[in-house]
Write a protein that holds these residues in place. Structure first.
Motif, PDB file in Angstrom:
ATOM      1  N   ASP A 289      -0.966 -13.416   9.210  1.00 32.09           N
ATOM      2  CA  ASP A 289       0.165 -14.001   9.912  1.00 32.09           C
ATOM      3  C   ASP A 289       1.440 -13.847   9.060  1.00 32.09           C
ATOM      4  N   LEU A 290       2.327 -12.942   9.493  1.00 33.92           N
ATOM      5  CA  LEU A 290       3.533 -12.672   8.703  1.00 33.92           C
ATOM      6  C   LEU A 290       4.500 -13.851   8.720  1.00 33.92           C
ATOM      7  N   ASN A 291       4.447 -14.667   9.783  1.00 31.74           N
ATOM      8  CA  ASN A 291       5.326 -15.844   9.815  1.00 31.74           C
ATOM      9  C   ASN A 291       4.932 -16.850   8.733  1.00 31.74           C
ATOM     10  N   LEU A 292       3.629 -16.940   8.479  1.00 35.78           N
ATOM     11  CA  LEU A 292       3.181 -17.824   7.394  1.00 35.78           C
ATOM     12  C   LEU A 292       3.670 -17.294   6.053  1.00 35.78           C
ATOM     13  N   ALA A 293       3.616 -15.969   5.900  1.00 38.11           N
ATOM     14  CA  ALA A 293       4.091 -15.351   4.644  1.00 38.11           C
ATOM     15  C   ALA A 293       5.583 -15.614   4.469  1.00 38.11           C
ATOM     16  N   LEU A 294       6.338 -15.464   5.573  1.00 40.56           N
ATOM     17  CA  LEU A 294       7.789 -15.707   5.513  1.00 40.56           C
ATOM     18  C   LEU A 294       8.092 -17.159   5.165  1.00 40.56           C
ATOM     19  N   ARG A 295       7.267 -18.048   5.673  1.00 42.88           N
ATOM     20  CA  ARG A 295       7.533 -19.477   5.543  1.00 42.88           C
ATOM     21  C   ARG A 295       7.155 -20.012   4.159  1.00 42.88           C
ATOM     22  N   ALA A 296       5.985 -19.538   3.620  1.00 38.26           N
ATOM     23  CA  ALA A 296       5.444 -20.235   2.450  1.00 38.26           C
ATOM     24  C   ALA A 296       5.417 -19.424   1.163  1.00 38.26           C
ATOM     25  N   CYS A 297       5.646 -18.116   1.249  1.00 40.92           N
ATOM     26  CA  CYS A 297       5.421 -17.311   0.033  1.00 40.92           C
ATOM     27  C   CYS A 297       6.744 -16.873  -0.612  1.00 40.92           C
ATOM     28  N   ASP A 298       6.675 -16.676  -1.933  1.00 40.74           N
ATOM     29  CA  ASP A 298       7.868 -16.282  -2.685  1.00 40.74           C
ATOM     30  C   ASP A 298       8.025 -14.766  -2.718  1.00 40.74           C
ATOM     31  N   ARG A 299       6.896 -14.090  -2.540  1.00 36.90           N
ATOM     32  CA  ARG A 299       6.920 -12.636  -2.683  1.00 36.90           C
ATOM     33  C   ARG A 299       5.880 -12.068  -1.738  1.00 36.90           C
ATOM     34  N   VAL A 300       6.094 -10.854  -1.306  1.00 32.76           N
ATOM     35  CA  VAL A 300       5.109 -10.245  -0.415  1.00 32.76           C
ATOM     36  C   VAL A 300       4.794  -8.821  -0.896  1.00 32.76           C
ATOM     37  N   LEU A 301       3.498  -8.504  -0.883  1.00 31.71           N
ATOM     38  CA  LEU A 301       3.054  -7.141  -1.181  1.00 31.71           C
ATOM     39  C   LEU A 301       2.500  -6.577   0.117  1.00 31.71           C
ATOM     40  N   VAL A 302       3.052  -5.454   0.561  1.00 32.46           N
ATOM     41  CA  VAL A 302       2.571  -4.851   1.816  1.00 32.46           C
ATOM     42  C   VAL A 302       1.665  -3.678   1.456  1.00 32.46           C
TER      43      VAL A 302
END
Lengths: 356, 265
Positions: free
Chosen positions: B195-208
């Motif tokens: 869920d990318l919305n969860l990543a946007l909401r709760a994470c500081d960094r994202v690795l794709v």
């Protein structure tokens, strides 16, 4: 003061206290199983064609010289080794089955899953068929020795395959099943090669019987059982964590491959030592752990002893049945465990489904 | 504390599942990083390799110390993995499972009891503590597994799709609890998510991750854009601020497969 006491009594229990209580309940179940086993052993000693009354047996156990010589021989050289063999073999199979079901992560696993029984039968059959080739070794020693060596050899082969191929419990079960079919084919070959006398001996051996019990045999199985039980209990937490999945256990610091290897060696030793003196006795190692699981759960500090006690109790009861089913005749105990084990296993499955 | 990943590759059955993953900057203490990507991208494999459960090549440095050099037991005290789910038919209670995990990690009995009580209370699992796991739902078992990870207080938390069996409320609760734990203890959290919305909401960094390779790395609202979503997921989507000012993913439509850029397999 009384108000404080009342408040303390009314206070909800902490999680640690609730866990402690649950463990006390499990310990009580173990004590009850032990008591049931003692009663069953006494009943087993008192069952037999010579009709020794229970009072004489208890008196004879406490003061052997109070018995007639004939009764003393019956009690100490026939009944007691027979009963004690049922106790140690049942306990060994129960303990082996519990560990097997955990390390293979398979509720249908038993000490026989990896072809150990087929290997032991093959070893015994080879000893019986080729006995003229080794005339300097008595057949009473040769048969259990070959059964034992063949069972250990089959375990060694499986461990070697696992090391070469890698993989987890699924690969292990598949190797075991393949090996079991190969060994059964070799047993059939032994049947084909055997003369009528040898064939009769092989068939009787594979039925499983406590009739070959003697004090040295009982002692050997008992020592092996004690040793393996101690080792298994040292791994109790590791085995408990293995129930949460191999990856999870490994992440918690459990060396899964090492625990599995150690358990397999130990289960092979237990099964080989137990079976080489009594032949094939099925279902105890399968059903015993299931009953134990229902009684105490899967915390292995309680599950392993419970499974050991359940196995011993099952075989002790089967021993009584084997002597009582047909008056004047002892039915091979392997037949009794299968006849009683199948419905017991079905009841377990149906009970579990109904509970779900 | 930091985790540096350099040229990490993982092969399974002679197939390269994760290929040459390197981070420009290490994962920092107190940060939660989302690992996202389509199915089969190699997220779970990467998580398991970081946990040391799969053989890998390349370098993993936790505070400049190679993780592969640590003995299994020592490593397990620093790195905790949350699997996608716990097995269904287990005759153990959550309390026993947590206690076993802590004792295996060398935590004393008293300390273990205190930690278990605190974490079960925090996740609202006190009423389930003594029930058998085989009587719990999939979501409840997943929460128990999370409780086990949090109770261990590791330096590196690796969570493999911890929200896959949870409803919306619990998804947010889990990410909140993990984020709070990571920030309070200055630990590092890596969380595989769909869920990318969860990543946007709760994470500081994202690795794709896609096709086993790292496609993008950075702050979620900077990395997740329409071009990347089209290329990696084959969808037409945009990131827009919601009424609370937070970035939000809005999916317009599924694109034909021709819009997926050829990724290395």
């Amino acid at each position: 003061m009384s108000t404080t006491l009342a408040l303390a009594l009314d206070a909800p229990l902490s999680l640690a206290q609730r866990y402690h209580r649950a463990n006390l309940r499990r310990a009580a179940v173990l004590l009850l199983l032990g008591a049931a086993l003692c009663l069953s052993l006494l009943w087993d000693i008192g069952t037999g064609p010579s009709g020794l009354p229970l009072r004489d047996i208890v008196q004879g156990l406490l003061a052997p010289e109070s018995l007639e010589i004939a009764d003393r021989v019956i009690l100490f050289d026939v009944r007691l080794p027979y009963t004690c063999m049922a106790l140690v073999v049942g306990a060994a199979l129960g303990l082996a089955g519990a560990q097997m079901q955990t390390v293979l992560n398979n509720p249908l696993a038993s000490p026989f899953t990896l072809g150990l029984a087929a290997a032991a039968t093959l070893g015994a059959a080879m000893a019986i068929v080729f006995v003229p080739v080794l005339p300097w070794l008595p057949v009473e020693l040769l048969t259990p020795l070959c059964a034992f060596l063949m069972a250990l050899l089959s375990t060694g082969l499986i461990l070697l395959l696992l090391r070469w191929h890698g993989g987890g419990s699924h690969s292990l079960v598949l190797f075991g099943i393949a090996l079991m079919f190969a060994l059964e084919a070799l047993v059939s070959l032994m049947h084909f090669l055997a003369d009528s006398n040898a064939l009769e001996q092989i068939v009787f051996w594979s039925m499983g019987s406590l009739g070959r019990a003697s004090w040295p045999n009982v002692l050997l199985v008992a020592v092996t059982l004690l040793l393996c039980f101690g080792l298994a209990m040292r791994r109790a937490w590791a085995l408990t964590l293995l129930r949460s999945g191999e990856a999870q256990a490994e992440s918690l610091g459990v060396d899964v491959a090492r625990v599995r290897r150690a358990c397999l060696v130990e289960v092979s030793l237990l099964t080989a030592v137990a079976l080489c003196f009594v032949g094939t006795i099925g279902f105890v190692g399968l059903v015993g752990p299931h009953i134990a699981r229902l009684l105490v759960g899967e915390q292995h500090r309680y599950f392993l002893p419970a499974s050991t006690l359940c196995g011993a109790l099952m075989l002790s009861l089967a021993s009584i049945a084997s002597k009582s089913l047909i008056p004047g005749l002892i039915v091979p105990i392997g037949i009794v465990t299968a006849l009683v084990g199948v419905p017991a296993f079905m009841l377990l499955i149906l009970g579990r489904r109904a509970a779900a | 504390m930091s985790l540096q990943i350099t040229a990490l590759s993982v092969q399974r059955q002679r197939r390269c599942i994760v290929e040459d993953v390197s981070l420009a900057t290490p994962l920092a203490a107190g940060s939660l990083t989302a690992l996202v990507g389509p199915n089969g991208a190699g997220k779970s494999t990467l998580i398991h390799a970081l946990a040391g459960l799969l053989p890998s090549s390349g370098q993993l440095l936790l505070d400049e110390v190679p993780l592969s050099a640590l003995p299994l037991r020592q490593r397990s005290r620093q790195v905790a993995l949350l699997p996608q789910s716990l097995p269904q038919s287990v005759g153990l209670s959550p309390y026993e499972l947590l206690l076993g995990g802590l004792l295996a990690n060398g935590v004393g009995r008293r300390e273990a009891e205190t930690r278990i009580d605190a974490v079960l209370r925090r996740l609202g699992l006190l009423t389930l503590a003594m029930q058998r796991l085989d009587t719990l739902s999939g979501g409840q078992r997943q929460m128990v597994a999370l409780a086990q990870v949090l109770a261990r207080q590791p330096r590196l938390l690796l969570l493999d799709e911890p929200t896959s069996a949870l409803d919306l409320r619990w998804q947010l609760a889990v990410l909140g609890a993990v984020g709070e734990d990571v920030r309070q203890r200055s630990a590092i959290g890596v969380i595989a998510l769909h869920d990318l919305n969860l990543a946007l909401r709760a994470c500081d960094r994202v690795l794709v991750l896609a096709g086993g390779r790292l496609q993008a790395d950075g702050a979620p609202d900077a990395v997740l854009d329409a071009a990347l979503l089209r290329r990696v997921y084959g969808i037409s989507a945009r990131i827009e601020p919601c009424s609370q000012g937070r970035a939000q993913l809005i999916v317009d439509q599924l694109l034909p497969e021709t819009h997926l850029e050829a990724l290395p397999s």
